[in-house]
Design an enzyme around this catalytic site. Sequence first.
Site, PDB file in Angstrom:
ATOM      1  N   GLU A  60       9.919  -4.895 -21.724  1.00 45.58           N
ATOM      2  CA  GLU A  60       8.977  -5.739 -20.982  1.00 45.58           C
ATOM      3  C   GLU A  60       9.711  -6.624 -19.986  1.00 45.58           C
ATOM      4  O   GLU A  60       9.249  -6.821 -18.858  1.00 45.58           O
ATOM      5  CB  GLU A  60       8.169  -6.593 -21.968  1.00 45.58           C
ATOM      6  CG  GLU A  60       7.142  -7.480 -21.294  1.00 45.58           C
ATOM      7  CD  GLU A  60       6.314  -8.264 -22.294  1.00 45.58           C
ATOM      8  OE1 GLU A  60       5.597  -9.188 -21.866  1.00 45.58           O
ATOM      9  OE2 GLU A  60       6.389  -7.959 -23.507  1.00 45.58           O
ATOM     10  N   HIS A  98      16.602   1.488  -1.021  1.00 45.27           N
ATOM     11  CA  HIS A  98      16.434   1.851  -2.422  1.00 45.27           C
ATOM     12  C   HIS A  98      16.414   3.359  -2.609  1.00 45.27           C
ATOM     13  O   HIS A  98      16.353   4.122  -1.647  1.00 45.27           O
ATOM     14  CB  HIS A  98      15.148   1.225  -2.972  1.00 45.27           C
ATOM     15  CG  HIS A  98      15.204  -0.266  -3.041  1.00 45.27           C
ATOM     16  ND1 HIS A  98      14.089  -1.045  -3.270  1.00 45.27           N
ATOM     17  CD2 HIS A  98      16.245  -1.133  -2.905  1.00 45.27           C
ATOM     18  CE1 HIS A  98      14.440  -2.324  -3.284  1.00 45.27           C
ATOM     19  NE2 HIS A  98      15.734  -2.404  -3.066  1.00 45.27           N
ATOM     20  N   GLU A 100      14.159   5.355  -3.662  1.00 45.65           N
ATOM     21  CA  GLU A 100      12.966   6.043  -3.160  1.00 45.65           C
ATOM     22  C   GLU A 100      13.125   6.395  -1.682  1.00 45.65           C
ATOM     23  O   GLU A 100      12.813   7.507  -1.247  1.00 45.65           O
ATOM     24  CB  GLU A 100      11.720   5.163  -3.345  1.00 45.65           C
ATOM     25  CG  GLU A 100      11.366   4.876  -4.793  1.00 45.65           C
ATOM     26  CD  GLU A 100      11.978   3.577  -5.298  1.00 45.65           C
ATOM     27  OE1 GLU A 100      11.430   3.000  -6.245  1.00 45.65           O
ATOM     28  OE2 GLU A 100      13.006   3.128  -4.736  1.00 45.65           O
ATOM     29  N   CYS A 128       9.065  -1.001  -5.161  1.00 45.01           N
ATOM     30  CA  CYS A 128       8.767  -2.290  -4.555  1.00 45.01           C
ATOM     31  C   CYS A 128       7.774  -2.062  -3.413  1.00 45.01           C
ATOM     32  O   CYS A 128       7.441  -0.920  -3.074  1.00 45.01           O
ATOM     33  CB  CYS A 128      10.047  -2.952  -4.040  1.00 45.01           C
ATOM     34  SG  CYS A 128      10.829  -2.063  -2.666  1.00 45.01           S
ATOM     35  N   CYS A 131       9.239   0.089  -0.463  1.00 46.55           N
ATOM     36  CA  CYS A 131       9.369   1.511  -0.795  1.00 46.55           C
ATOM     37  C   CYS A 131       8.000   2.173  -0.880  1.00 46.55           C
ATOM     38  O   CYS A 131       7.833   3.324  -0.470  1.00 46.55           O
ATOM     39  CB  CYS A 131      10.129   1.678  -2.105  1.00 46.55           C
ATOM     40  SG  CYS A 131      11.902   1.359  -1.955  1.00 46.55           S
TER      41      CYS A 131
END
Length: 224
Positions: A60, A98, A100, A128, A131
């Site tokens: 988490e 990033h 991606e 994010c 991205c």
Amino acid sequence: MAQKEEAAAATEAASQNGEDLENLDDPEKLKELIELPPFEIVTGERLPANFFKFQFRNVEYSSGRNKTFLCYVVEAQGKGGQVQASRGYLEDEHAAAHAEEAFFNTILPAFDPALRYNVTWYVSSSPCAACADRIIKTLSKTKNLRLLILVGRLFMWEELEIQDALKKLKEAGCKLRIMKPQDFEYVWQNFVEQEEGESKAFQPWEDIQENFLYYEEKLADILK
């Protein structure tokens, strides 16, 4: 002389990583930058087992997990039904760009209009906002691309900007799912280099199912 060379290297690294160059007079900041390697995108067929166990764990609170690991399967199908398949992984290092974005820059920089592309990503955390925007733009101009993204965790899901980005991904036709325990096992078997003497069987962590249900509920609330 060595200190000057290190400072010069740190300046270059800071520039590549978007750091504030005005802070290089701070000895602690300089030491941190000297130890920071230049930005790069790491690619390969299988990632180390210890990276998978830490980076993909669907906790988490993802403290210390400041990289993105992206495992991909690309299937390109021609009119005759023949399918060309490839797979691998990307990892971003101290990046402004990033994984991606790197996928579209390095793995699939161009799309053959004569082929249909089915792409599946298994990503340590969800995209994010920047991205997500890149993905949406790629999907909008590439009608022969279908993208399924399975994520271990939701990145900063409490932020409204992130929630809006995930909704726009869905609207753009991107399928977004939380990784089930079976998906983690698939990544372990197909994308991870097991350590010598280690069992090849996937060993799920204690809260893997509980955390999957937690993130699945959060994603459903965002996308409804």
